[in-house]
Design a protein around this motif. Sequence first.
Motif, mmCIF file in Angstrom:
data_model
loop_
_atom_site.group_PDB
_atom_site.id
_atom_site.type_symbol
_atom_site.label_atom_id
_atom_site.label_comp_id
_atom_site.label_asym_id
_atom_site.label_seq_id
_atom_site.Cartn_x
_atom_site.Cartn_y
_atom_site.Cartn_z
ATOM 1 N N UNK A 1 14.628 1.701 -25.963
ATOM 2 C CA UNK A 1 13.306 2.249 -25.647
ATOM 3 C C UNK A 1 12.288 1.205 -25.210
ATOM 4 N N UNK A 2 12.176 0.104 -25.936
ATOM 5 C CA UNK A 2 11.121 -0.853 -25.566
ATOM 6 C C UNK A 2 11.398 -1.492 -24.207
ATOM 7 N N UNK A 3 12.660 -1.600 -23.825
ATOM 8 C CA UNK A 3 12.990 -2.120 -22.492
ATOM 9 C C UNK A 3 12.770 -1.039 -21.438
ATOM 10 N N UNK A 4 13.160 0.172 -21.760
ATOM 11 C CA UNK A 4 13.002 1.288 -20.823
ATOM 12 C C UNK A 4 11.532 1.507 -20.489
ATOM 13 N N UNK A 5 10.680 1.515 -21.509
ATOM 14 C CA UNK A 5 9.253 1.731 -21.256
ATOM 15 C C UNK A 5 8.632 0.520 -20.564
ATOM 16 N N UNK A 6 9.058 -0.672 -20.917
ATOM 17 C CA UNK A 6 8.545 -1.883 -20.274
ATOM 18 C C UNK A 6 8.858 -1.881 -18.785
ATOM 19 N N UNK B 1 9.505 0.857 -16.946
ATOM 20 C CA UNK B 1 8.924 2.028 -16.278
ATOM 21 C C UNK B 1 7.438 1.862 -15.999
ATOM 22 N N UNK B 2 6.778 0.966 -16.708
ATOM 23 C CA UNK B 2 5.325 0.856 -16.622
ATOM 24 C C UNK B 2 4.860 0.303 -15.285
ATOM 25 N N UNK B 3 3.867 0.966 -14.717
ATOM 26 C CA UNK B 3 3.131 0.387 -13.581
ATOM 27 C C UNK B 3 2.031 -0.527 -14.100
ATOM 28 N N UNK B 4 1.573 -0.250 -15.310
ATOM 29 C CA UNK B 4 0.589 -1.107 -15.990
ATOM 30 C C UNK B 4 0.683 -0.860 -17.471
ATOM 31 N N UNK B 5 0.366 -1.893 -18.251
ATOM 32 C CA UNK B 5 0.290 -1.779 -19.702
ATOM 33 C C UNK B 5 -1.151 -2.073 -20.111
ATOM 34 N N UNK C 1 8.587 -7.829 -23.074
ATOM 35 C CA UNK C 1 9.642 -7.424 -22.141
ATOM 36 C C UNK C 1 9.117 -6.963 -20.787
ATOM 37 N N UNK C 2 7.844 -6.583 -20.709
ATOM 38 C CA UNK C 2 7.357 -5.987 -19.462
ATOM 39 C C UNK C 2 7.011 -7.038 -18.418
ATOM 40 N N UNK C 3 7.203 -6.678 -17.169
ATOM 41 C CA UNK C 3 6.747 -7.510 -16.044
ATOM 42 C C UNK C 3 5.585 -6.841 -15.318
ATOM 43 N N UNK C 4 5.118 -5.703 -15.851
ATOM 44 C CA UNK C 4 3.988 -4.991 -15.244
ATOM 45 C C UNK C 4 2.686 -5.729 -15.552
ATOM 46 N N UNK D 1 -7.097 -16.049 -25.816
ATOM 47 C CA UNK D 1 -7.595 -15.290 -24.662
ATOM 48 C C UNK D 1 -7.474 -16.128 -23.392
ATOM 49 N N UNK D 2 -7.866 -17.407 -23.497
ATOM 50 C CA UNK D 2 -7.772 -18.303 -22.334
ATOM 51 C C UNK D 2 -6.324 -18.466 -21.883
ATOM 52 N N UNK D 3 -5.434 -18.584 -22.843
ATOM 53 C CA UNK D 3 -4.014 -18.739 -22.530
ATOM 54 C C UNK D 3 -3.484 -17.497 -21.803
ATOM 55 N N UNK D 4 -3.836 -16.316 -22.308
ATOM 56 C CA UNK D 4 -3.367 -15.074 -21.680
ATOM 57 C C UNK D 4 -3.960 -14.898 -20.288
ATOM 58 N N UNK D 5 -5.257 -15.227 -20.153
ATOM 59 C CA UNK D 5 -5.905 -15.099 -18.846
ATOM 60 C C UNK D 5 -5.240 -16.018 -17.828
ATOM 61 N N UNK D 6 -4.818 -17.188 -18.258
ATOM 62 C CA UNK D 6 -4.162 -18.126 -17.342
ATOM 63 C C UNK D 6 -2.806 -17.611 -16.878
ATOM 64 N N UNK D 7 -2.230 -16.670 -17.643
ATOM 65 C CA UNK D 7 -0.942 -16.065 -17.269
ATOM 66 C C UNK D 7 -1.120 -14.792 -16.446
ATOM 67 N N UNK D 8 -2.370 -14.440 -16.163
ATOM 68 C CA UNK D 8 -2.610 -13.277 -15.325
ATOM 69 C C UNK D 8 -2.984 -12.014 -16.071
ATOM 70 N N UNK D 9 -3.103 -12.082 -17.408
ATOM 71 C CA UNK D 9 -3.544 -10.911 -18.170
ATOM 72 C C UNK D 9 -5.012 -10.651 -17.849
ATOM 73 N N UNK D 10 -5.333 -9.404 -17.587
ATOM 74 C CA UNK D 10 -6.705 -9.014 -17.278
ATOM 75 C C UNK D 10 -7.394 -8.536 -18.552
ATOM 76 N N UNK D 11 -8.685 -8.863 -18.682
ATOM 77 C CA UNK D 11 -9.442 -8.473 -19.866
ATOM 78 C C UNK D 11 -10.604 -7.559 -19.491
ATOM 79 N N UNK D 12 -10.803 -6.518 -20.302
ATOM 80 C CA UNK D 12 -12.028 -5.715 -20.231
ATOM 81 C C UNK D 12 -12.871 -6.179 -21.405
#
Length: 407
Positions: free
Chosen positions: A75-80, A82-86, A114-117, A139-150
Amino acid sequence: MKPLAGKTVVLGISGGIAAYKGAALCSKLVAMGASVRVVMTEGAAKFVTPLTLQTLSRHPVATDVFDERDPSVVQHIDWADAADAVVVAPATANIIGKMANGIADDMLSTMLLATTAPVIVAPAMNVHMWEHPAVMDNVTKLASRGVRFVEPGTGQLACGYVGKGRLAEPDEIAGAVAALLAGPQPLSGRKVLITAGGTVERIDPVRYITNDSSGKMGFALAEAARDFGADVTLVCARTDEKPPGGVEIVRVESALDMYEAVTGRLSAFDAIVKAAAVADYRPLSKEDKKIKKKEDKLSLELVKNPDILQAVGEWKASHPGERQPFVIGFAAETGDLEKFAMDKLRRKNSDLIVANDVSEQGAGFAVDTNVVSIYGPEGLVEHIPLSAKRTVAERIWQIAAERMTRE
């Protein structure tokens, strides 16, 4: 038109008090056309039940990495996959730390690894936790990897503190998802100004003249424009409703206040929508103190307010070489809809008039539905039968966007 139609969004809800807003976000994403799969941490399930999210998403909710219901997939791979965004909302300091450091010890953190979305994170926590160097580093580390923050908002927090850390509103988070996934939108790159609510004309410090406008139609227009990619400014008079997130709010009270707010910004916008119910008259004078009851009768002299839609039309006519906003007016009538709408459109140099008969069932003030007829220079453009105000707003913008593109 639903901006997220055909998209799969995995919504991760972690264990903070703001988890209840995850339900509103789920509902919003579904309304925008997304197929939503919800993953909840053990802590999140203590604040809001998985059954609630299952009902809203219309899909099973994942809470345990070992609870494999379908033997044909992991399941966790299947959903990862299938996602267009997480989207992780709310994102606690704990889940942010797990994401930043590659820890996968529950369903949500494992799926995130597992996700590449693309991933959108909406943090929510105590102000001191949000400002802690460890959290900021993560937060800085995640942002540097392309994670978007609201970014979290500032206000009263559940812990009693006032400061930054409150979860962004579901509308704003959903808008970020739409901006990420929907691609070019009908109003992408456009700046629009919308007026909403009913103006207040003061008699004295405790009394005023107003009307029954709830602001719901104007708010629906602002919300739809935002979701269609526009940069929205909402000039908001009196209303009991909460304005949508992700738009600039300009608060006004009287018709004169609204007149100044609109006419001072005319050259900055591609479209102006006058959905507010503006008082035609105001008291000649406003008393500084409460008027005391003395006589059996009280006479109140009224003077005419400036016509904001007229002023916008006149400005367009007198500035042919400048940026010309596409102007949409509203006409609330109780009969002879076409006659009054077409007269208003011509007199006020508008591009569209949206007319409704407020005496008609489901089309008046303070309801969630409307029945409108849209008129252009050629006459009736389209009649929209009884529909949700958001649906009406989307169709108005679709018609307007098409005409704006032609010009």
